[in-house]
Design a protein around this motif. Structure first.
Motif, PDB file in Angstrom:
ATOM      1  N   GLY A  58       4.777 -16.354  -6.229  1.00  7.67           N
ATOM      2  CA  GLY A  58       5.845 -15.682  -6.829  1.00  7.67           C
ATOM      3  C   GLY A  58       6.690 -14.751  -5.970  1.00  7.67           C
ATOM      4  N   ASP A  59       7.712 -13.878  -6.804  1.00 14.92           N
ATOM      5  CA  ASP A  59       8.431 -13.206  -6.060  1.00 14.92           C
ATOM      6  C   ASP A  59       7.767 -11.429  -6.303  1.00 14.92           C
ATOM      7  OD1 ASP A  59      10.700 -11.643  -5.152  1.00 14.92           O
ATOM      8  OD2 ASP A  59      12.036 -12.175  -6.566  1.00 14.92           O
ATOM      9  N   PHE A  60       7.528 -11.223  -5.116  1.00 11.85           N
ATOM     10  CA  PHE A  60       6.908  -9.885  -5.343  1.00 11.85           C
ATOM     11  C   PHE A  60       7.629  -8.990  -4.991  1.00 11.85           C
ATOM     12  CE2 PHE A  60       3.499 -12.840  -4.743  1.00 11.85           C
ATOM     13  CZ  PHE A  60       2.296 -12.334  -5.612  1.00 11.85           C
ATOM     14  N   ASN A  61       8.871  -8.893  -4.337  1.00  9.32           N
ATOM     15  CA  ASN A  61       9.952  -8.119  -4.066  1.00  9.32           C
ATOM     16  C   ASN A  61       9.549  -7.002  -3.094  1.00  9.32           C
ATOM     17  OD1 ASN A  61      12.552  -8.033  -4.766  1.00  9.32           O
ATOM     18  ND2 ASN A  61      12.292  -8.361  -6.693  1.00  9.32           N
ATOM     19  N   THR A  62       8.531  -7.629  -2.161  1.00  9.00           N
ATOM     20  CA  THR A  62       7.925  -6.580  -1.256  1.00  9.00           C
ATOM     21  C   THR A  62       8.194  -7.405   0.212  1.00  9.00           C
ATOM     22  OG1 THR A  62       6.408  -5.443  -2.521  1.00  9.00           O
ATOM     23  CG2 THR A  62       5.801  -5.458  -0.068  1.00  9.00           C
ATOM     24  N   CYS A  63       9.170  -7.081   0.788  1.00  6.66           N
ATOM     25  CA  CYS A  63       9.425  -7.829   2.147  1.00  6.66           C
ATOM     26  C   CYS A  63       8.490  -7.546   3.109  1.00  6.66           C
ATOM     27  CB  CYS A  63      10.916  -7.299   2.487  1.00  6.66           C
ATOM     28  SG  CYS A  63      11.505  -8.214   4.029  1.00  6.66           S
ATOM     29  N   LEU A  64       7.632  -8.788   3.306  1.00  7.23           N
ATOM     30  CA  LEU A  64       6.724  -8.602   4.474  1.00  7.23           C
ATOM     31  C   LEU A  64       7.346  -8.683   5.985  1.00  7.23           C
ATOM     32  CD1 LEU A  64       3.571 -10.907   3.003  1.00  7.23           C
ATOM     33  CD2 LEU A  64       4.463  -8.500   2.602  1.00  7.23           C
ATOM     34  N   LEU A  65       8.643  -8.733   6.090  1.00  7.53           N
ATOM     35  CA  LEU A  65       9.207  -8.593   7.347  1.00  7.53           C
ATOM     36  C   LEU A  65       9.308  -7.195   7.912  1.00  7.53           C
ATOM     37  CD1 LEU A  65      11.967 -11.461   7.135  1.00  7.53           C
ATOM     38  CD2 LEU A  65       9.623 -11.649   7.976  1.00  7.53           C
ATOM     39  N   LYS A  66       9.097  -6.307   6.970  1.00  4.73           N
ATOM     40  CA  LYS A  66       9.230  -4.849   7.269  1.00  4.73           C
ATOM     41  C   LYS A  66       7.812  -4.210   7.439  1.00  4.73           C
ATOM     42  CE  LYS A  66      13.405  -4.022   4.396  1.00  4.73           C
ATOM     43  NZ  LYS A  66      14.107  -3.614   3.188  1.00  4.73           N
ATOM     44  N   ASN A  67       7.903  -3.341   8.485  1.00  5.96           N
ATOM     45  CA  ASN A  67       6.508  -2.715   8.597  1.00  5.96           C
ATOM     46  C   ASN A  67       6.586  -1.266   7.854  1.00  5.96           C
ATOM     47  OD1 ASN A  67       4.045  -1.902   9.457  1.00  5.96           O
ATOM     48  ND2 ASN A  67       4.770  -1.585  11.665  1.00  5.96           N
ATOM     49  N   ASP A  68       6.655  -1.318   6.687  1.00  8.25           N
ATOM     50  CA  ASP A  68       6.565  -0.130   5.959  1.00  8.25           C
ATOM     51  C   ASP A  68       5.448   0.256   5.004  1.00  8.25           C
ATOM     52  OD1 ASP A  68       7.161  -1.957   3.972  1.00  8.25           O
ATOM     53  OD2 ASP A  68       9.133  -1.502   3.374  1.00  8.25           O
ATOM     54  N   SER A  69       5.418   1.211   4.041  1.00  6.18           N
ATOM     55  CA  SER A  69       4.412   1.693   3.495  1.00  6.18           C
ATOM     56  C   SER A  69       4.172   0.436   2.106  1.00  6.18           C
ATOM     57  CB  SER A  69       4.511   2.890   2.659  1.00  6.18           C
ATOM     58  OG  SER A  69       5.571   2.861   1.974  1.00  6.18           O
ATOM     59  N   ARG A  70       5.165  -0.027   1.707  1.00  3.53           N
ATOM     60  CA  ARG A  70       4.898  -0.900   0.556  1.00  3.53           C
ATOM     61  C   ARG A  70       4.306  -2.252   1.219  1.00  3.53           C
ATOM     62  NH1 ARG A  70       7.854  -0.739  -4.191  1.00  3.53           N
ATOM     63  NH2 ARG A  70       7.900  -2.857  -4.435  1.00  3.53           N
ATOM     64  N   THR A  71       4.541  -2.793   2.343  1.00  2.00           N
ATOM     65  CA  THR A  71       3.934  -3.891   2.975  1.00  2.00           C
ATOM     66  C   THR A  71       2.610  -3.755   3.420  1.00  2.00           C
ATOM     67  OG1 THR A  71       6.170  -4.596   3.895  1.00  2.00           O
ATOM     68  CG2 THR A  71       4.192  -5.774   4.994  1.00  2.00           C
ATOM     69  N   SER A  72       2.208  -2.406   3.834  1.00  2.00           N
ATOM     70  CA  SER A  72       1.025  -2.239   4.098  1.00  2.00           C
ATOM     71  C   SER A  72      -0.014  -2.014   3.088  1.00  2.00           C
ATOM     72  CB  SER A  72       0.972  -0.793   4.812  1.00  2.00           C
ATOM     73  OG  SER A  72      -0.284  -0.216   5.243  1.00  2.00           O
ATOM     74  N   ARG A  73       0.621  -1.380   1.863  1.00  2.00           N
ATOM     75  CA  ARG A  73      -0.354  -1.518   0.795  1.00  2.00           C
ATOM     76  C   ARG A  73      -0.663  -2.719   0.204  1.00  2.00           C
ATOM     77  NH1 ARG A  73       1.244   2.546  -4.470  1.00  2.00           N
ATOM     78  NH2 ARG A  73      -0.609   2.419  -5.522  1.00  2.00           N
ATOM     79  N   PHE A  74       0.521  -3.534   0.241  1.00  2.00           N
ATOM     80  CA  PHE A  74       0.297  -5.007  -0.527  1.00  2.00           C
ATOM     81  C   PHE A  74      -0.643  -5.844   0.418  1.00  2.00           C
ATOM     82  CE2 PHE A  74       1.398  -9.304  -0.515  1.00  2.00           C
ATOM     83  CZ  PHE A  74       1.365  -9.730  -2.056  1.00  2.00           C
ATOM     84  N   THR A  75      -0.571  -5.795   1.565  1.00  2.00           N
ATOM     85  CA  THR A  75      -1.415  -6.592   2.508  1.00  2.00           C
ATOM     86  C   THR A  75      -2.964  -6.153   2.316  1.00  2.00           C
ATOM     87  OG1 THR A  75      -0.954  -5.199   4.368  1.00  2.00           O
ATOM     88  CG2 THR A  75       0.253  -7.298   3.964  1.00  2.00           C
ATOM     89  N   SER A  76      -3.167  -4.776   2.085  1.00  2.00           N
ATOM     90  CA  SER A  76      -4.594  -4.387   1.918  1.00  2.00           C
ATOM     91  C   SER A  76      -5.042  -4.647   0.745  1.00  2.00           C
ATOM     92  CB  SER A  76      -4.577  -2.921   2.151  1.00  2.00           C
ATOM     93  OG  SER A  76      -3.669  -2.141   1.053  1.00  2.00           O
ATOM     94  N   ILE A  77      -4.520  -4.654  -0.270  1.00  2.00           N
ATOM     95  CA  ILE A  77      -4.714  -5.227  -1.651  1.00  2.00           C
ATOM     96  C   ILE A  77      -5.257  -6.731  -1.759  1.00  2.00           C
ATOM     97  CG2 ILE A  77      -4.039  -5.694  -4.129  1.00  2.00           C
ATOM     98  CD1 ILE A  77      -2.435  -2.976  -3.803  1.00  2.00           C
ATOM     99  N   VAL A  78      -4.382  -7.342  -0.861  1.00  2.00           N
ATOM    100  CA  VAL A  78      -4.799  -8.780  -0.940  1.00  2.00           C
ATOM    101  C   VAL A  78      -5.740  -9.076  -0.065  1.00  2.00           C
ATOM    102  CG1 VAL A  78      -3.941 -11.120   0.088  1.00  2.00           C
ATOM    103  CG2 VAL A  78      -2.316  -9.488  -1.125  1.00  2.00           C
ATOM    104  N   LYS A  79      -5.838  -8.249   0.941  1.00  2.00           N
ATOM    105  CA  LYS A  79      -7.386  -8.671   1.808  1.00  2.00           C
ATOM    106  C   LYS A  79      -8.559  -8.294   1.070  1.00  2.00           C
ATOM    107  CE  LYS A  79      -5.047  -8.287   6.313  1.00  2.00           C
ATOM    108  NZ  LYS A  79      -4.871  -7.727   7.624  1.00  2.00           N
ATOM    109  N   ALA A  80      -8.465  -6.925   0.423  1.00  2.00           N
ATOM    110  CA  ALA A  80      -9.695  -6.536  -0.321  1.00  2.00           C
ATOM    111  C   ALA A  80      -9.993  -7.512  -1.528  1.00  2.00           C
ATOM    112  CB  ALA A  80      -9.337  -5.178  -1.066  1.00  2.00           C
TER     113      ALA A  80
END
Length: 464
Positions: free
Chosen positions: A123-145
């Protein structure tokens, strides 16, 4: 968009931001061979998510977003059963870069991913993983968990005069089952790329359709004629009411054909494909031979021969398919045949089964008797017109005597082979080839005419 998904190897199509509304019927957006599962946005324009799933694949909707006027993430999760393997298939859409959807998304993953052997979420999560910001960090940690993996993609969204961004993602539970994945542009209908995934799970085979049909081709006409001549019609003549006469007559005909053309199951192996010409079948045979050679000896020469044969066959098949559609829809004058053809492609209203046992006739009668009200003047005018004697120009209705030839002519004029509640079809009065005077096997035609004449003559004294 729908025209982009004609590949027979696709099993599911996930759509984010569908823009569908409850007032729009699913039949207007159907794909032949697919079941459309929707979760529309209510109260505001845009949004919505949907899943097209092959109609032979069983599924259960297990979770979907419920929202009306408040902005928030939209999602649809279904359970797909592949033999004994359960797959969690989900589509997710976050409509804004500023919406904090992370807590609800984390709750979804914690609730459902442990219950399934395999998980696929796109889907479209509207969280750009090309950026190194807090939204990206929070999203990737949720997916890994949640023990999920984000498949590596390049930028998937390119709006004019804006920098490319990676907003559309593929999440899977096991990368070892990923056979192929990627993206391709969709310039015809979206600024987002199309994402595709080949996940190695064996889907269930489509169940073959079984129809119950009478074996008219196996009729022994001599034996049929002999049994027709032995029918005792006295029970029909002596019946006290027209319903009893008809039921007795139908039972005699049904017993006759149960003996000479018994009902048997017919398994449909393939759907009708009249565009498969002899030339297409010849190229399919060449393609299959080239494919077999390439499997036995997978060298570059055999691969190139197979690729050329496959492309040539697919190109001709598409051309013949388009030509047949044009001829059937554009050049066909018979509107009934046009609509029957369109229904075979999945276009038009879907048929709904109505259980007459649950139908309250009193409520239905009350609805129609009370839904329209008339004033007294309209009632009086209507009664006076009904009560008035007919004018000299109005022909009087009269019953007239009919002959055996009239009955036979009307039976032969019926073109439909539909079977009604009496389980009697046109073919049971008019065996195949009887209505085609130029058909081969004239002996069989004469026998068919004789048999039908015997059946009609046997009831010659009955008047209804």
């Amino acid at each position: 968009m729908l025209a982009s998904f004609q590949n027979k190897n696709l099993h599911a199509i996930l759509v984010s931001e569908s823009w569908l509304k409850p007032c729009l019927p699913s039949s207007s957006f159907c794909l032949p061979g697919f079941h459309l599962i929707r979760n529309d946005r209510l109260g505001r324009p845009g949004g919505g998510v949907a899943i097209y799933l092959r109609s032979h694949i069983p599924f259960t909707v297990i979770e979907f977003s419920q929202q009306h006027n408040s902005p928030g993430a939209e999602y649809l999760f279904i359970e797909v059963l592949f033999f004994n393997t359960k797959l969690l298939l989900g589509v997710f859409y976050n409509p804004s870069l500023t919406i904090d959807y992370f807590m609800s998304f984390e709750d979804l993953l914690e609730k459902f991913t442990p219950l399934f052997s395999h998980t696929i979420i796109m889907g479209d999560f509207n969280t750009c993983l090309l950026k190194n910001d807090s939204r990206t960090s929070r999203f990737t940690s949720i997916v890994k968990a949640a023990n999920l993996n984000i498949l590596p993609l390049s930028a998937t969204h390119a709006f004019p005069n804006c920098s490319p961004s990676l907003l559309d993602l593929i999440l899977v539970s096991s990368t070892t089952h990923v056979e192929k994945f990627g993206q391709c542009v969709a310039t015809a209908f979206s600024y987002h790329d199309l994402l595709f995934l080949s996940y190695k799970l064996r889907p269930p085979k489509a169940k073959r359709k079984i129809l119950m049909r009478r074996n008219f081709s196996g009729i022994d006409f001599d034996s049929l004629a002999e049994d027709v001549s032995k029918i005792d019609w006295s029970g029909v003549l002596n019946a006290s009411s027209i319903d009893e006469k008809l039921n007795y007559f139908n039972s005699l005909i049904t017993q006759l054909y149960d003996k000479h053309a018994p009902i048997r199951p017919v398994r449909l192996k393939h759907l009708p494909a009249p565009w498969l010409t002899d030339e297409v079948k010849r190229l399919q045979k060449i393609r299959n031979i080239a494919k077999a050679k390439y499997r036995v000896d997978p060298n570059e020469t055999n691969r190139e021969k197979y690729r050329k044969a496959r492309n040539r066959c697919n190109r001709l098949c598409r051309d013949e398919h388009r030509r047949y559609i044009f001829k059937s829809v554009i050049e066909e004058d018979d509107s009934a045949r046009v609509w029957n053809f369109l229904k075979s492609l999945g276009v038009g209203k879907q048929q709904r089964d109505i259980n007459s046992q649950n139908l309250n006739l009193n409520s239905l009668n009350q609805h129609f008797s009370s839904s329209v009200t008339f004033d007294n003047i309209t009632k009086l005018n209507t009664i006076s017109q009904i009560s008035a004697s007919p004018t000299p120009d109005t022909p009087f209705f009269q019953f007239s005597q009919f002959t055996n030839s009239d009955v036979k002519k009307n039976i032969l004029a019926v073109s439909s082979n539909s079977v009604g509640s009496d389980c009697i079809s046109r073919q049971m009065g008019v065996p195949e080839r009887m209505d085609n005077p130029e058909a081969p096997n004239s002996t069989a035609i004469k026998r068919s005419n004789k048999n039908t004449q015997n059946i009609l003559s046997g009831a010659k004294n009955m008047r209804y």
